[in-house]
Design a protein around this motif. Structure first.
Motif, PDB file in Angstrom:
ATOM      1  N   ARG A 258      39.825 -16.775  14.653  1.00 49.24           N
ATOM      2  CA  ARG A 258      40.721 -17.923  14.469  1.00 49.24           C
ATOM      3  C   ARG A 258      42.150 -17.619  14.911  1.00 49.24           C
ATOM      4  O   ARG A 258      42.934 -18.533  15.157  1.00 49.24           O
ATOM      5  N   TRP A 259      42.503 -16.341  14.979  1.00 48.56           N
ATOM      6  CA  TRP A 259      43.857 -15.946  15.383  1.00 48.56           C
ATOM      7  C   TRP A 259      43.951 -15.686  16.886  1.00 48.56           C
ATOM      8  O   TRP A 259      44.983 -15.191  17.349  1.00 48.56           O
ATOM      9  N   LYS A 260      42.926 -15.977  17.635  1.00 48.00           N
ATOM     10  CA  LYS A 260      42.941 -15.694  19.063  1.00 48.00           C
ATOM     11  C   LYS A 260      44.105 -16.420  19.740  1.00 48.00           C
ATOM     12  O   LYS A 260      44.302 -17.618  19.550  1.00 48.00           O
ATOM     13  N   GLY A 261      44.852 -15.670  20.564  1.00 46.82           N
ATOM     14  CA  GLY A 261      46.015 -16.248  21.228  1.00 46.82           C
ATOM     15  C   GLY A 261      47.239 -16.340  20.345  1.00 46.82           C
ATOM     16  O   GLY A 261      48.254 -16.904  20.751  1.00 46.82           O
ATOM     17  N   PHE A 262      47.179 -15.792  19.127  1.00 46.90           N
ATOM     18  CA  PHE A 262      48.286 -15.837  18.170  1.00 46.90           C
ATOM     19  C   PHE A 262      48.701 -14.407  17.844  1.00 46.90           C
ATOM     20  O   PHE A 262      47.888 -13.610  17.396  1.00 46.90           O
ATOM     21  N   GLU A 263      49.955 -14.063  18.103  1.00 46.15           N
ATOM     22  CA  GLU A 263      50.452 -12.706  17.870  1.00 46.15           C
ATOM     23  C   GLU A 263      51.383 -12.697  16.661  1.00 46.15           C
ATOM     24  O   GLU A 263      52.173 -13.619  16.459  1.00 46.15           O
ATOM     25  N   VAL A 264      51.279 -11.623  15.870  1.00 42.92           N
ATOM     26  CA  VAL A 264      52.093 -11.473  14.663  1.00 42.92           C
ATOM     27  C   VAL A 264      52.713 -10.079  14.661  1.00 42.92           C
ATOM     28  O   VAL A 264      52.041  -9.082  14.970  1.00 42.92           O
ATOM     29  N   GLY A 265      53.993 -10.025  14.349  1.00 43.90           N
ATOM     30  CA  GLY A 265      54.661  -8.726  14.262  1.00 43.90           C
ATOM     31  C   GLY A 265      55.794  -8.776  13.259  1.00 43.90           C
ATOM     32  O   GLY A 265      56.288  -9.853  12.904  1.00 43.90           O
ATOM     33  N   TRP A 266      56.193  -7.608  12.777  1.00 45.00           N
ATOM     34  CA  TRP A 266      57.296  -7.549  11.817  1.00 45.00           C
ATOM     35  C   TRP A 266      58.609  -7.870  12.511  1.00 45.00           C
ATOM     36  O   TRP A 266      58.874  -7.399  13.617  1.00 45.00           O
ATOM     37  N   ALA A 267      59.448  -8.678  11.864  1.00 44.54           N
ATOM     38  CA  ALA A 267      60.713  -9.095  12.476  1.00 44.54           C
ATOM     39  C   ALA A 267      61.632  -7.913  12.716  1.00 44.54           C
ATOM     40  O   ALA A 267      62.406  -7.899  13.681  1.00 44.54           O
ATOM     41  N   ALA A 268      61.549  -6.901  11.861  1.00 47.89           N
ATOM     42  CA  ALA A 268      62.413  -5.728  12.016  1.00 47.89           C
ATOM     43  C   ALA A 268      61.903  -4.772  13.087  1.00 47.89           C
ATOM     44  O   ALA A 268      62.547  -3.770  13.389  1.00 47.89           O
ATOM     45  N   GLY A 269      60.733  -5.055  13.672  1.00 52.77           N
ATOM     46  CA  GLY A 269      60.170  -4.195  14.700  1.00 52.77           C
ATOM     47  C   GLY A 269      59.231  -3.144  14.154  1.00 52.77           C
ATOM     48  O   GLY A 269      58.548  -2.464  14.921  1.00 52.77           O
ATOM     49  N   GLN A 270      59.169  -2.966  12.868  1.00 52.00           N
ATOM     50  CA  GLN A 270      58.287  -1.986  12.247  1.00 52.00           C
ATOM     51  C   GLN A 270      58.000  -2.440  10.813  1.00 52.00           C
ATOM     52  O   GLN A 270      58.756  -3.223  10.244  1.00 52.00           O
ATOM     53  N   PRO A 271      56.907  -1.937  10.222  1.00 53.52           N
ATOM     54  CA  PRO A 271      56.590  -2.346   8.846  1.00 53.52           C
ATOM     55  C   PRO A 271      57.700  -1.930   7.892  1.00 53.52           C
ATOM     56  O   PRO A 271      58.398  -0.945   8.112  1.00 53.52           O
ATOM     57  N   PRO A 272      57.879  -2.659   6.822  1.00 52.56           N
ATOM     58  CA  PRO A 272      58.918  -2.302   5.843  1.00 52.56           C
ATOM     59  C   PRO A 272      58.655  -0.925   5.232  1.00 52.56           C
ATOM     60  O   PRO A 272      57.514  -0.491   5.090  1.00 52.56           O
ATOM     61  N   ALA A 273      59.732  -0.249   4.891  1.00 51.53           N
ATOM     62  CA  ALA A 273      59.600   1.077   4.284  1.00 51.53           C
ATOM     63  C   ALA A 273      58.857   0.996   2.957  1.00 51.53           C
ATOM     64  O   ALA A 273      58.208   1.957   2.540  1.00 51.53           O
ATOM     65  N   ALA A 274      58.949  -0.162   2.305  1.00 51.29           N
ATOM     66  CA  ALA A 274      58.292  -0.288   1.006  1.00 51.29           C
ATOM     67  C   ALA A 274      56.785  -0.150   1.113  1.00 51.29           C
ATOM     68  O   ALA A 274      56.130   0.263   0.165  1.00 51.29           O
ATOM     69  N   LEU A 275      56.202  -0.479   2.265  1.00 54.82           N
ATOM     70  CA  LEU A 275      54.754  -0.375   2.410  1.00 54.82           C
ATOM     71  C   LEU A 275      54.298   1.077   2.483  1.00 54.82           C
ATOM     72  O   LEU A 275      53.143   1.381   2.193  1.00 54.82           O
ATOM     73  N   GLY A 276      55.209   1.985   2.863  1.00 51.77           N
ATOM     74  CA  GLY A 276      54.823   3.389   2.942  1.00 51.77           C
ATOM     75  C   GLY A 276      55.189   4.160   1.703  1.00 51.77           C
ATOM     76  O   GLY A 276      54.958   5.354   1.618  1.00 51.77           O
ATOM     77  N   ALA A 277      55.812   3.517   0.717  1.00 41.60           N
ATOM     78  CA  ALA A 277      56.257   4.212  -0.494  1.00 41.60           C
ATOM     79  C   ALA A 277      55.307   3.888  -1.618  1.00 41.60           C
ATOM     80  O   ALA A 277      55.234   2.757  -2.057  1.00 41.60           O
ATOM     81  N   GLN A 278      54.569   4.843  -2.076  1.00 39.87           N
ATOM     82  CA  GLN A 278      53.648   4.671  -3.194  1.00 39.87           C
ATOM     83  C   GLN A 278      54.404   4.935  -4.499  1.00 39.87           C
ATOM     84  O   GLN A 278      55.260   5.794  -4.588  1.00 39.87           O
ATOM     85  N   ALA A 279      54.059   4.157  -5.487  1.00 38.43           N
ATOM     86  CA  ALA A 279      54.640   4.424  -6.804  1.00 38.43           C
ATOM     87  C   ALA A 279      54.102   5.741  -7.323  1.00 38.43           C
ATOM     88  O   ALA A 279      52.948   6.088  -7.098  1.00 38.43           O
ATOM     89  N   ALA A 280      54.973   6.485  -7.963  1.00 42.92           N
ATOM     90  CA  ALA A 280      54.572   7.817  -8.462  1.00 42.92           C
ATOM     91  C   ALA A 280      53.426   7.672  -9.438  1.00 42.92           C
ATOM     92  O   ALA A 280      53.526   6.925 -10.415  1.00 42.92           O
ATOM     93  N   PRO A 281      52.318   8.383  -9.215  1.00 44.08           N
ATOM     94  CA  PRO A 281      51.175   8.239 -10.132  1.00 44.08           C
ATOM     95  C   PRO A 281      51.471   8.894 -11.464  1.00 44.08           C
ATOM     96  O   PRO A 281      52.116   9.918 -11.549  1.00 44.08           O
ATOM     97  N   SER A 282      51.014   8.258 -12.493  1.00 42.04           N
ATOM     98  CA  SER A 282      51.180   8.831 -13.829  1.00 42.04           C
ATOM     99  C   SER A 282      49.896   9.519 -14.228  1.00 42.04           C
ATOM    100  O   SER A 282      48.814   9.079 -13.859  1.00 42.04           O
ATOM    101  N   PRO A 283      49.976  10.665 -14.976  1.00 44.19           N
ATOM    102  CA  PRO A 283      48.759  11.385 -15.363  1.00 44.19           C
ATOM    103  C   PRO A 283      47.891  10.511 -16.240  1.00 44.19           C
ATOM    104  O   PRO A 283      48.401   9.830 -17.136  1.00 44.19           O
TER     105      PRO A 283
END
Length: 340
Positions: A258-283
């Motif tokens: 359904r997305w054929k011919g439709f392109e999507v990208g992050w406005a900042a040019g790269q994924p947000p830093a928040a997506l690469g930051a995991q919350a610290a796991p608790s024991p």
């Protein structure tokens, strides 16, 4: 003979079948009453006496009486015809008046019907506006609830991080972290010509999930010439980061094309830093089962921003959008030059 309009029988006060004796008797009685000598003050007495003399002379002569009877019959027939015509004209006039009354009632009924239709239309318009206001208020309420839940979740994550002795990783969202750039082939998506059609496309494609779009800004060339050029482009700002991630992941998966011919990208040019930051796991607490697998979007927390920070972020977001619009305009011009 006197005027043809005089009815000698009526003048003498007798029937048309009266005998000669009855005629003379009636004449004597009438002439004595109207004789000029007995009525010196009546200027009409002499003329009436003269008419009586003519009447008795005509009716006493069989030949003259026969001629007068024929004349009288013709006169009465003419009066009857005129009376019939008068009755016909009267009936026509009454019919015309009746028709006019019915036409007036019909016009008034049509006018009343039109007024009722206009009143119903106005009531429908007010109801639609009221429903729209209620829907907008409900959406605003849901948005506030989502924001409050997200804020509460962040606070809980930060509190859990401090309680467990390991500070939770805090990542602030940048001004464009919830914004995507989109581009599509007009030949593949000819219906995408304005903000509403792009929003409708995302709603259909992501259904049943809600795209949670905050705003849609299309390039000026896309809006000015929706049917010209090869590509259309725009910027989509979402209410939450997870909503933007949902669009990106939906485009990446796309099992049905359904997305054929439709392109999507992050406005900042790269994924947000928040997506690469995991919350610290608790024991994990003792004697508990392992936690369920993480959702498709990594968990993270956000530092709550003050009012001044919100104002600064709004200005940054505005500047970044202006830069993106300039970039889209340059890309449109480059695409147009390449097509020529």
């Amino acid at each position: 003979m006197a005027s043809e309009d005089v009815d000698y029988y009526a003048l003498l006060g007798i029937e048309s079948t009266a005998t000669s004796g009855e005629i003379r008797k009636a004449y004597r009685q009438k002439s004595l009453k109207v004789h000029p000598d007995r009525n010196p003050d009546d200027p009409q007495a002499a003329a009436l006496f003269h008419e009586l003399s003519i009447a008795v002379d005509v009716l006493s002569d069989p030949s003259k009486r026969s001629t007068f009877d024929s004349l009288l019959a013709a006169r009465n027939a003419r009066k009857a015809r005129f009376a019939a015509l008068d009755n016909k004209r009267k009936a026509m006039a009454e019919e015309l008046e009746r028709s006019e009354r019915e036409s007036k009632r019909a016009r008034e009924g049509e006018r009343s019907k039109k007024m009722d239709v206009e009143r119903l239309k106005e009531e429908g318009r007010r109801l639609r506006e009221e429903r729209a206001r209620q829907a907008q208020g409900a959406e605003e309420g849901r948005r506030k609830v989502r924001e409050e839940e997200e804020r509460r979740r962040v606070e809980e994550q930060r509190a859990n991080g401090r309680t467990n002795g390991a500070p939770a990783e805090v990542v602030e969202l940048g001004p464009l972290d919830k914004t995507l750039k989109v581009k599509w082939l007009k030949s593949a998506h000819p219906s995408l010509v304005d903000d509403a059609s792009v929003t409708a496309f995302l709603e259909r494609t992501l259904a049943p999930a809600n795209p949670d779009i905050d705003s849609v800004v299309l390039s000026s060339k896309t809006l000015a010439n929706p049917s010209k050029g090869k590509h259309g482009s725009g910027i989509l700002a979402f209410k939450t980061l997870s909503a933007a991630v949902r669009v990106v992941k939906g485009k990446e998966a796309d099992p049905e094309g359904r997305w054929k011919g439709f392109e999507v990208g992050w406005a900042a040019g790269q994924p947000p830093a928040a997506l690469g930051a995991q919350a610290a796991p608790s024991p994990p607490p003792p004697r508990q089962s392992a936690s369920p697998p993480a959702s498709a979007v990594p968990s993270f927390s956000f530092a709550p921003a003050s009012t001044d920070e919100d104002s600064i972020l709004a200005r940054l977001r505005l500047k970044e959008r202006e830069k993106l619009m300039d970039e889209m305009r340059r890309q449109d011009e480059a695409d147009e030059g390449a097509a020529q």
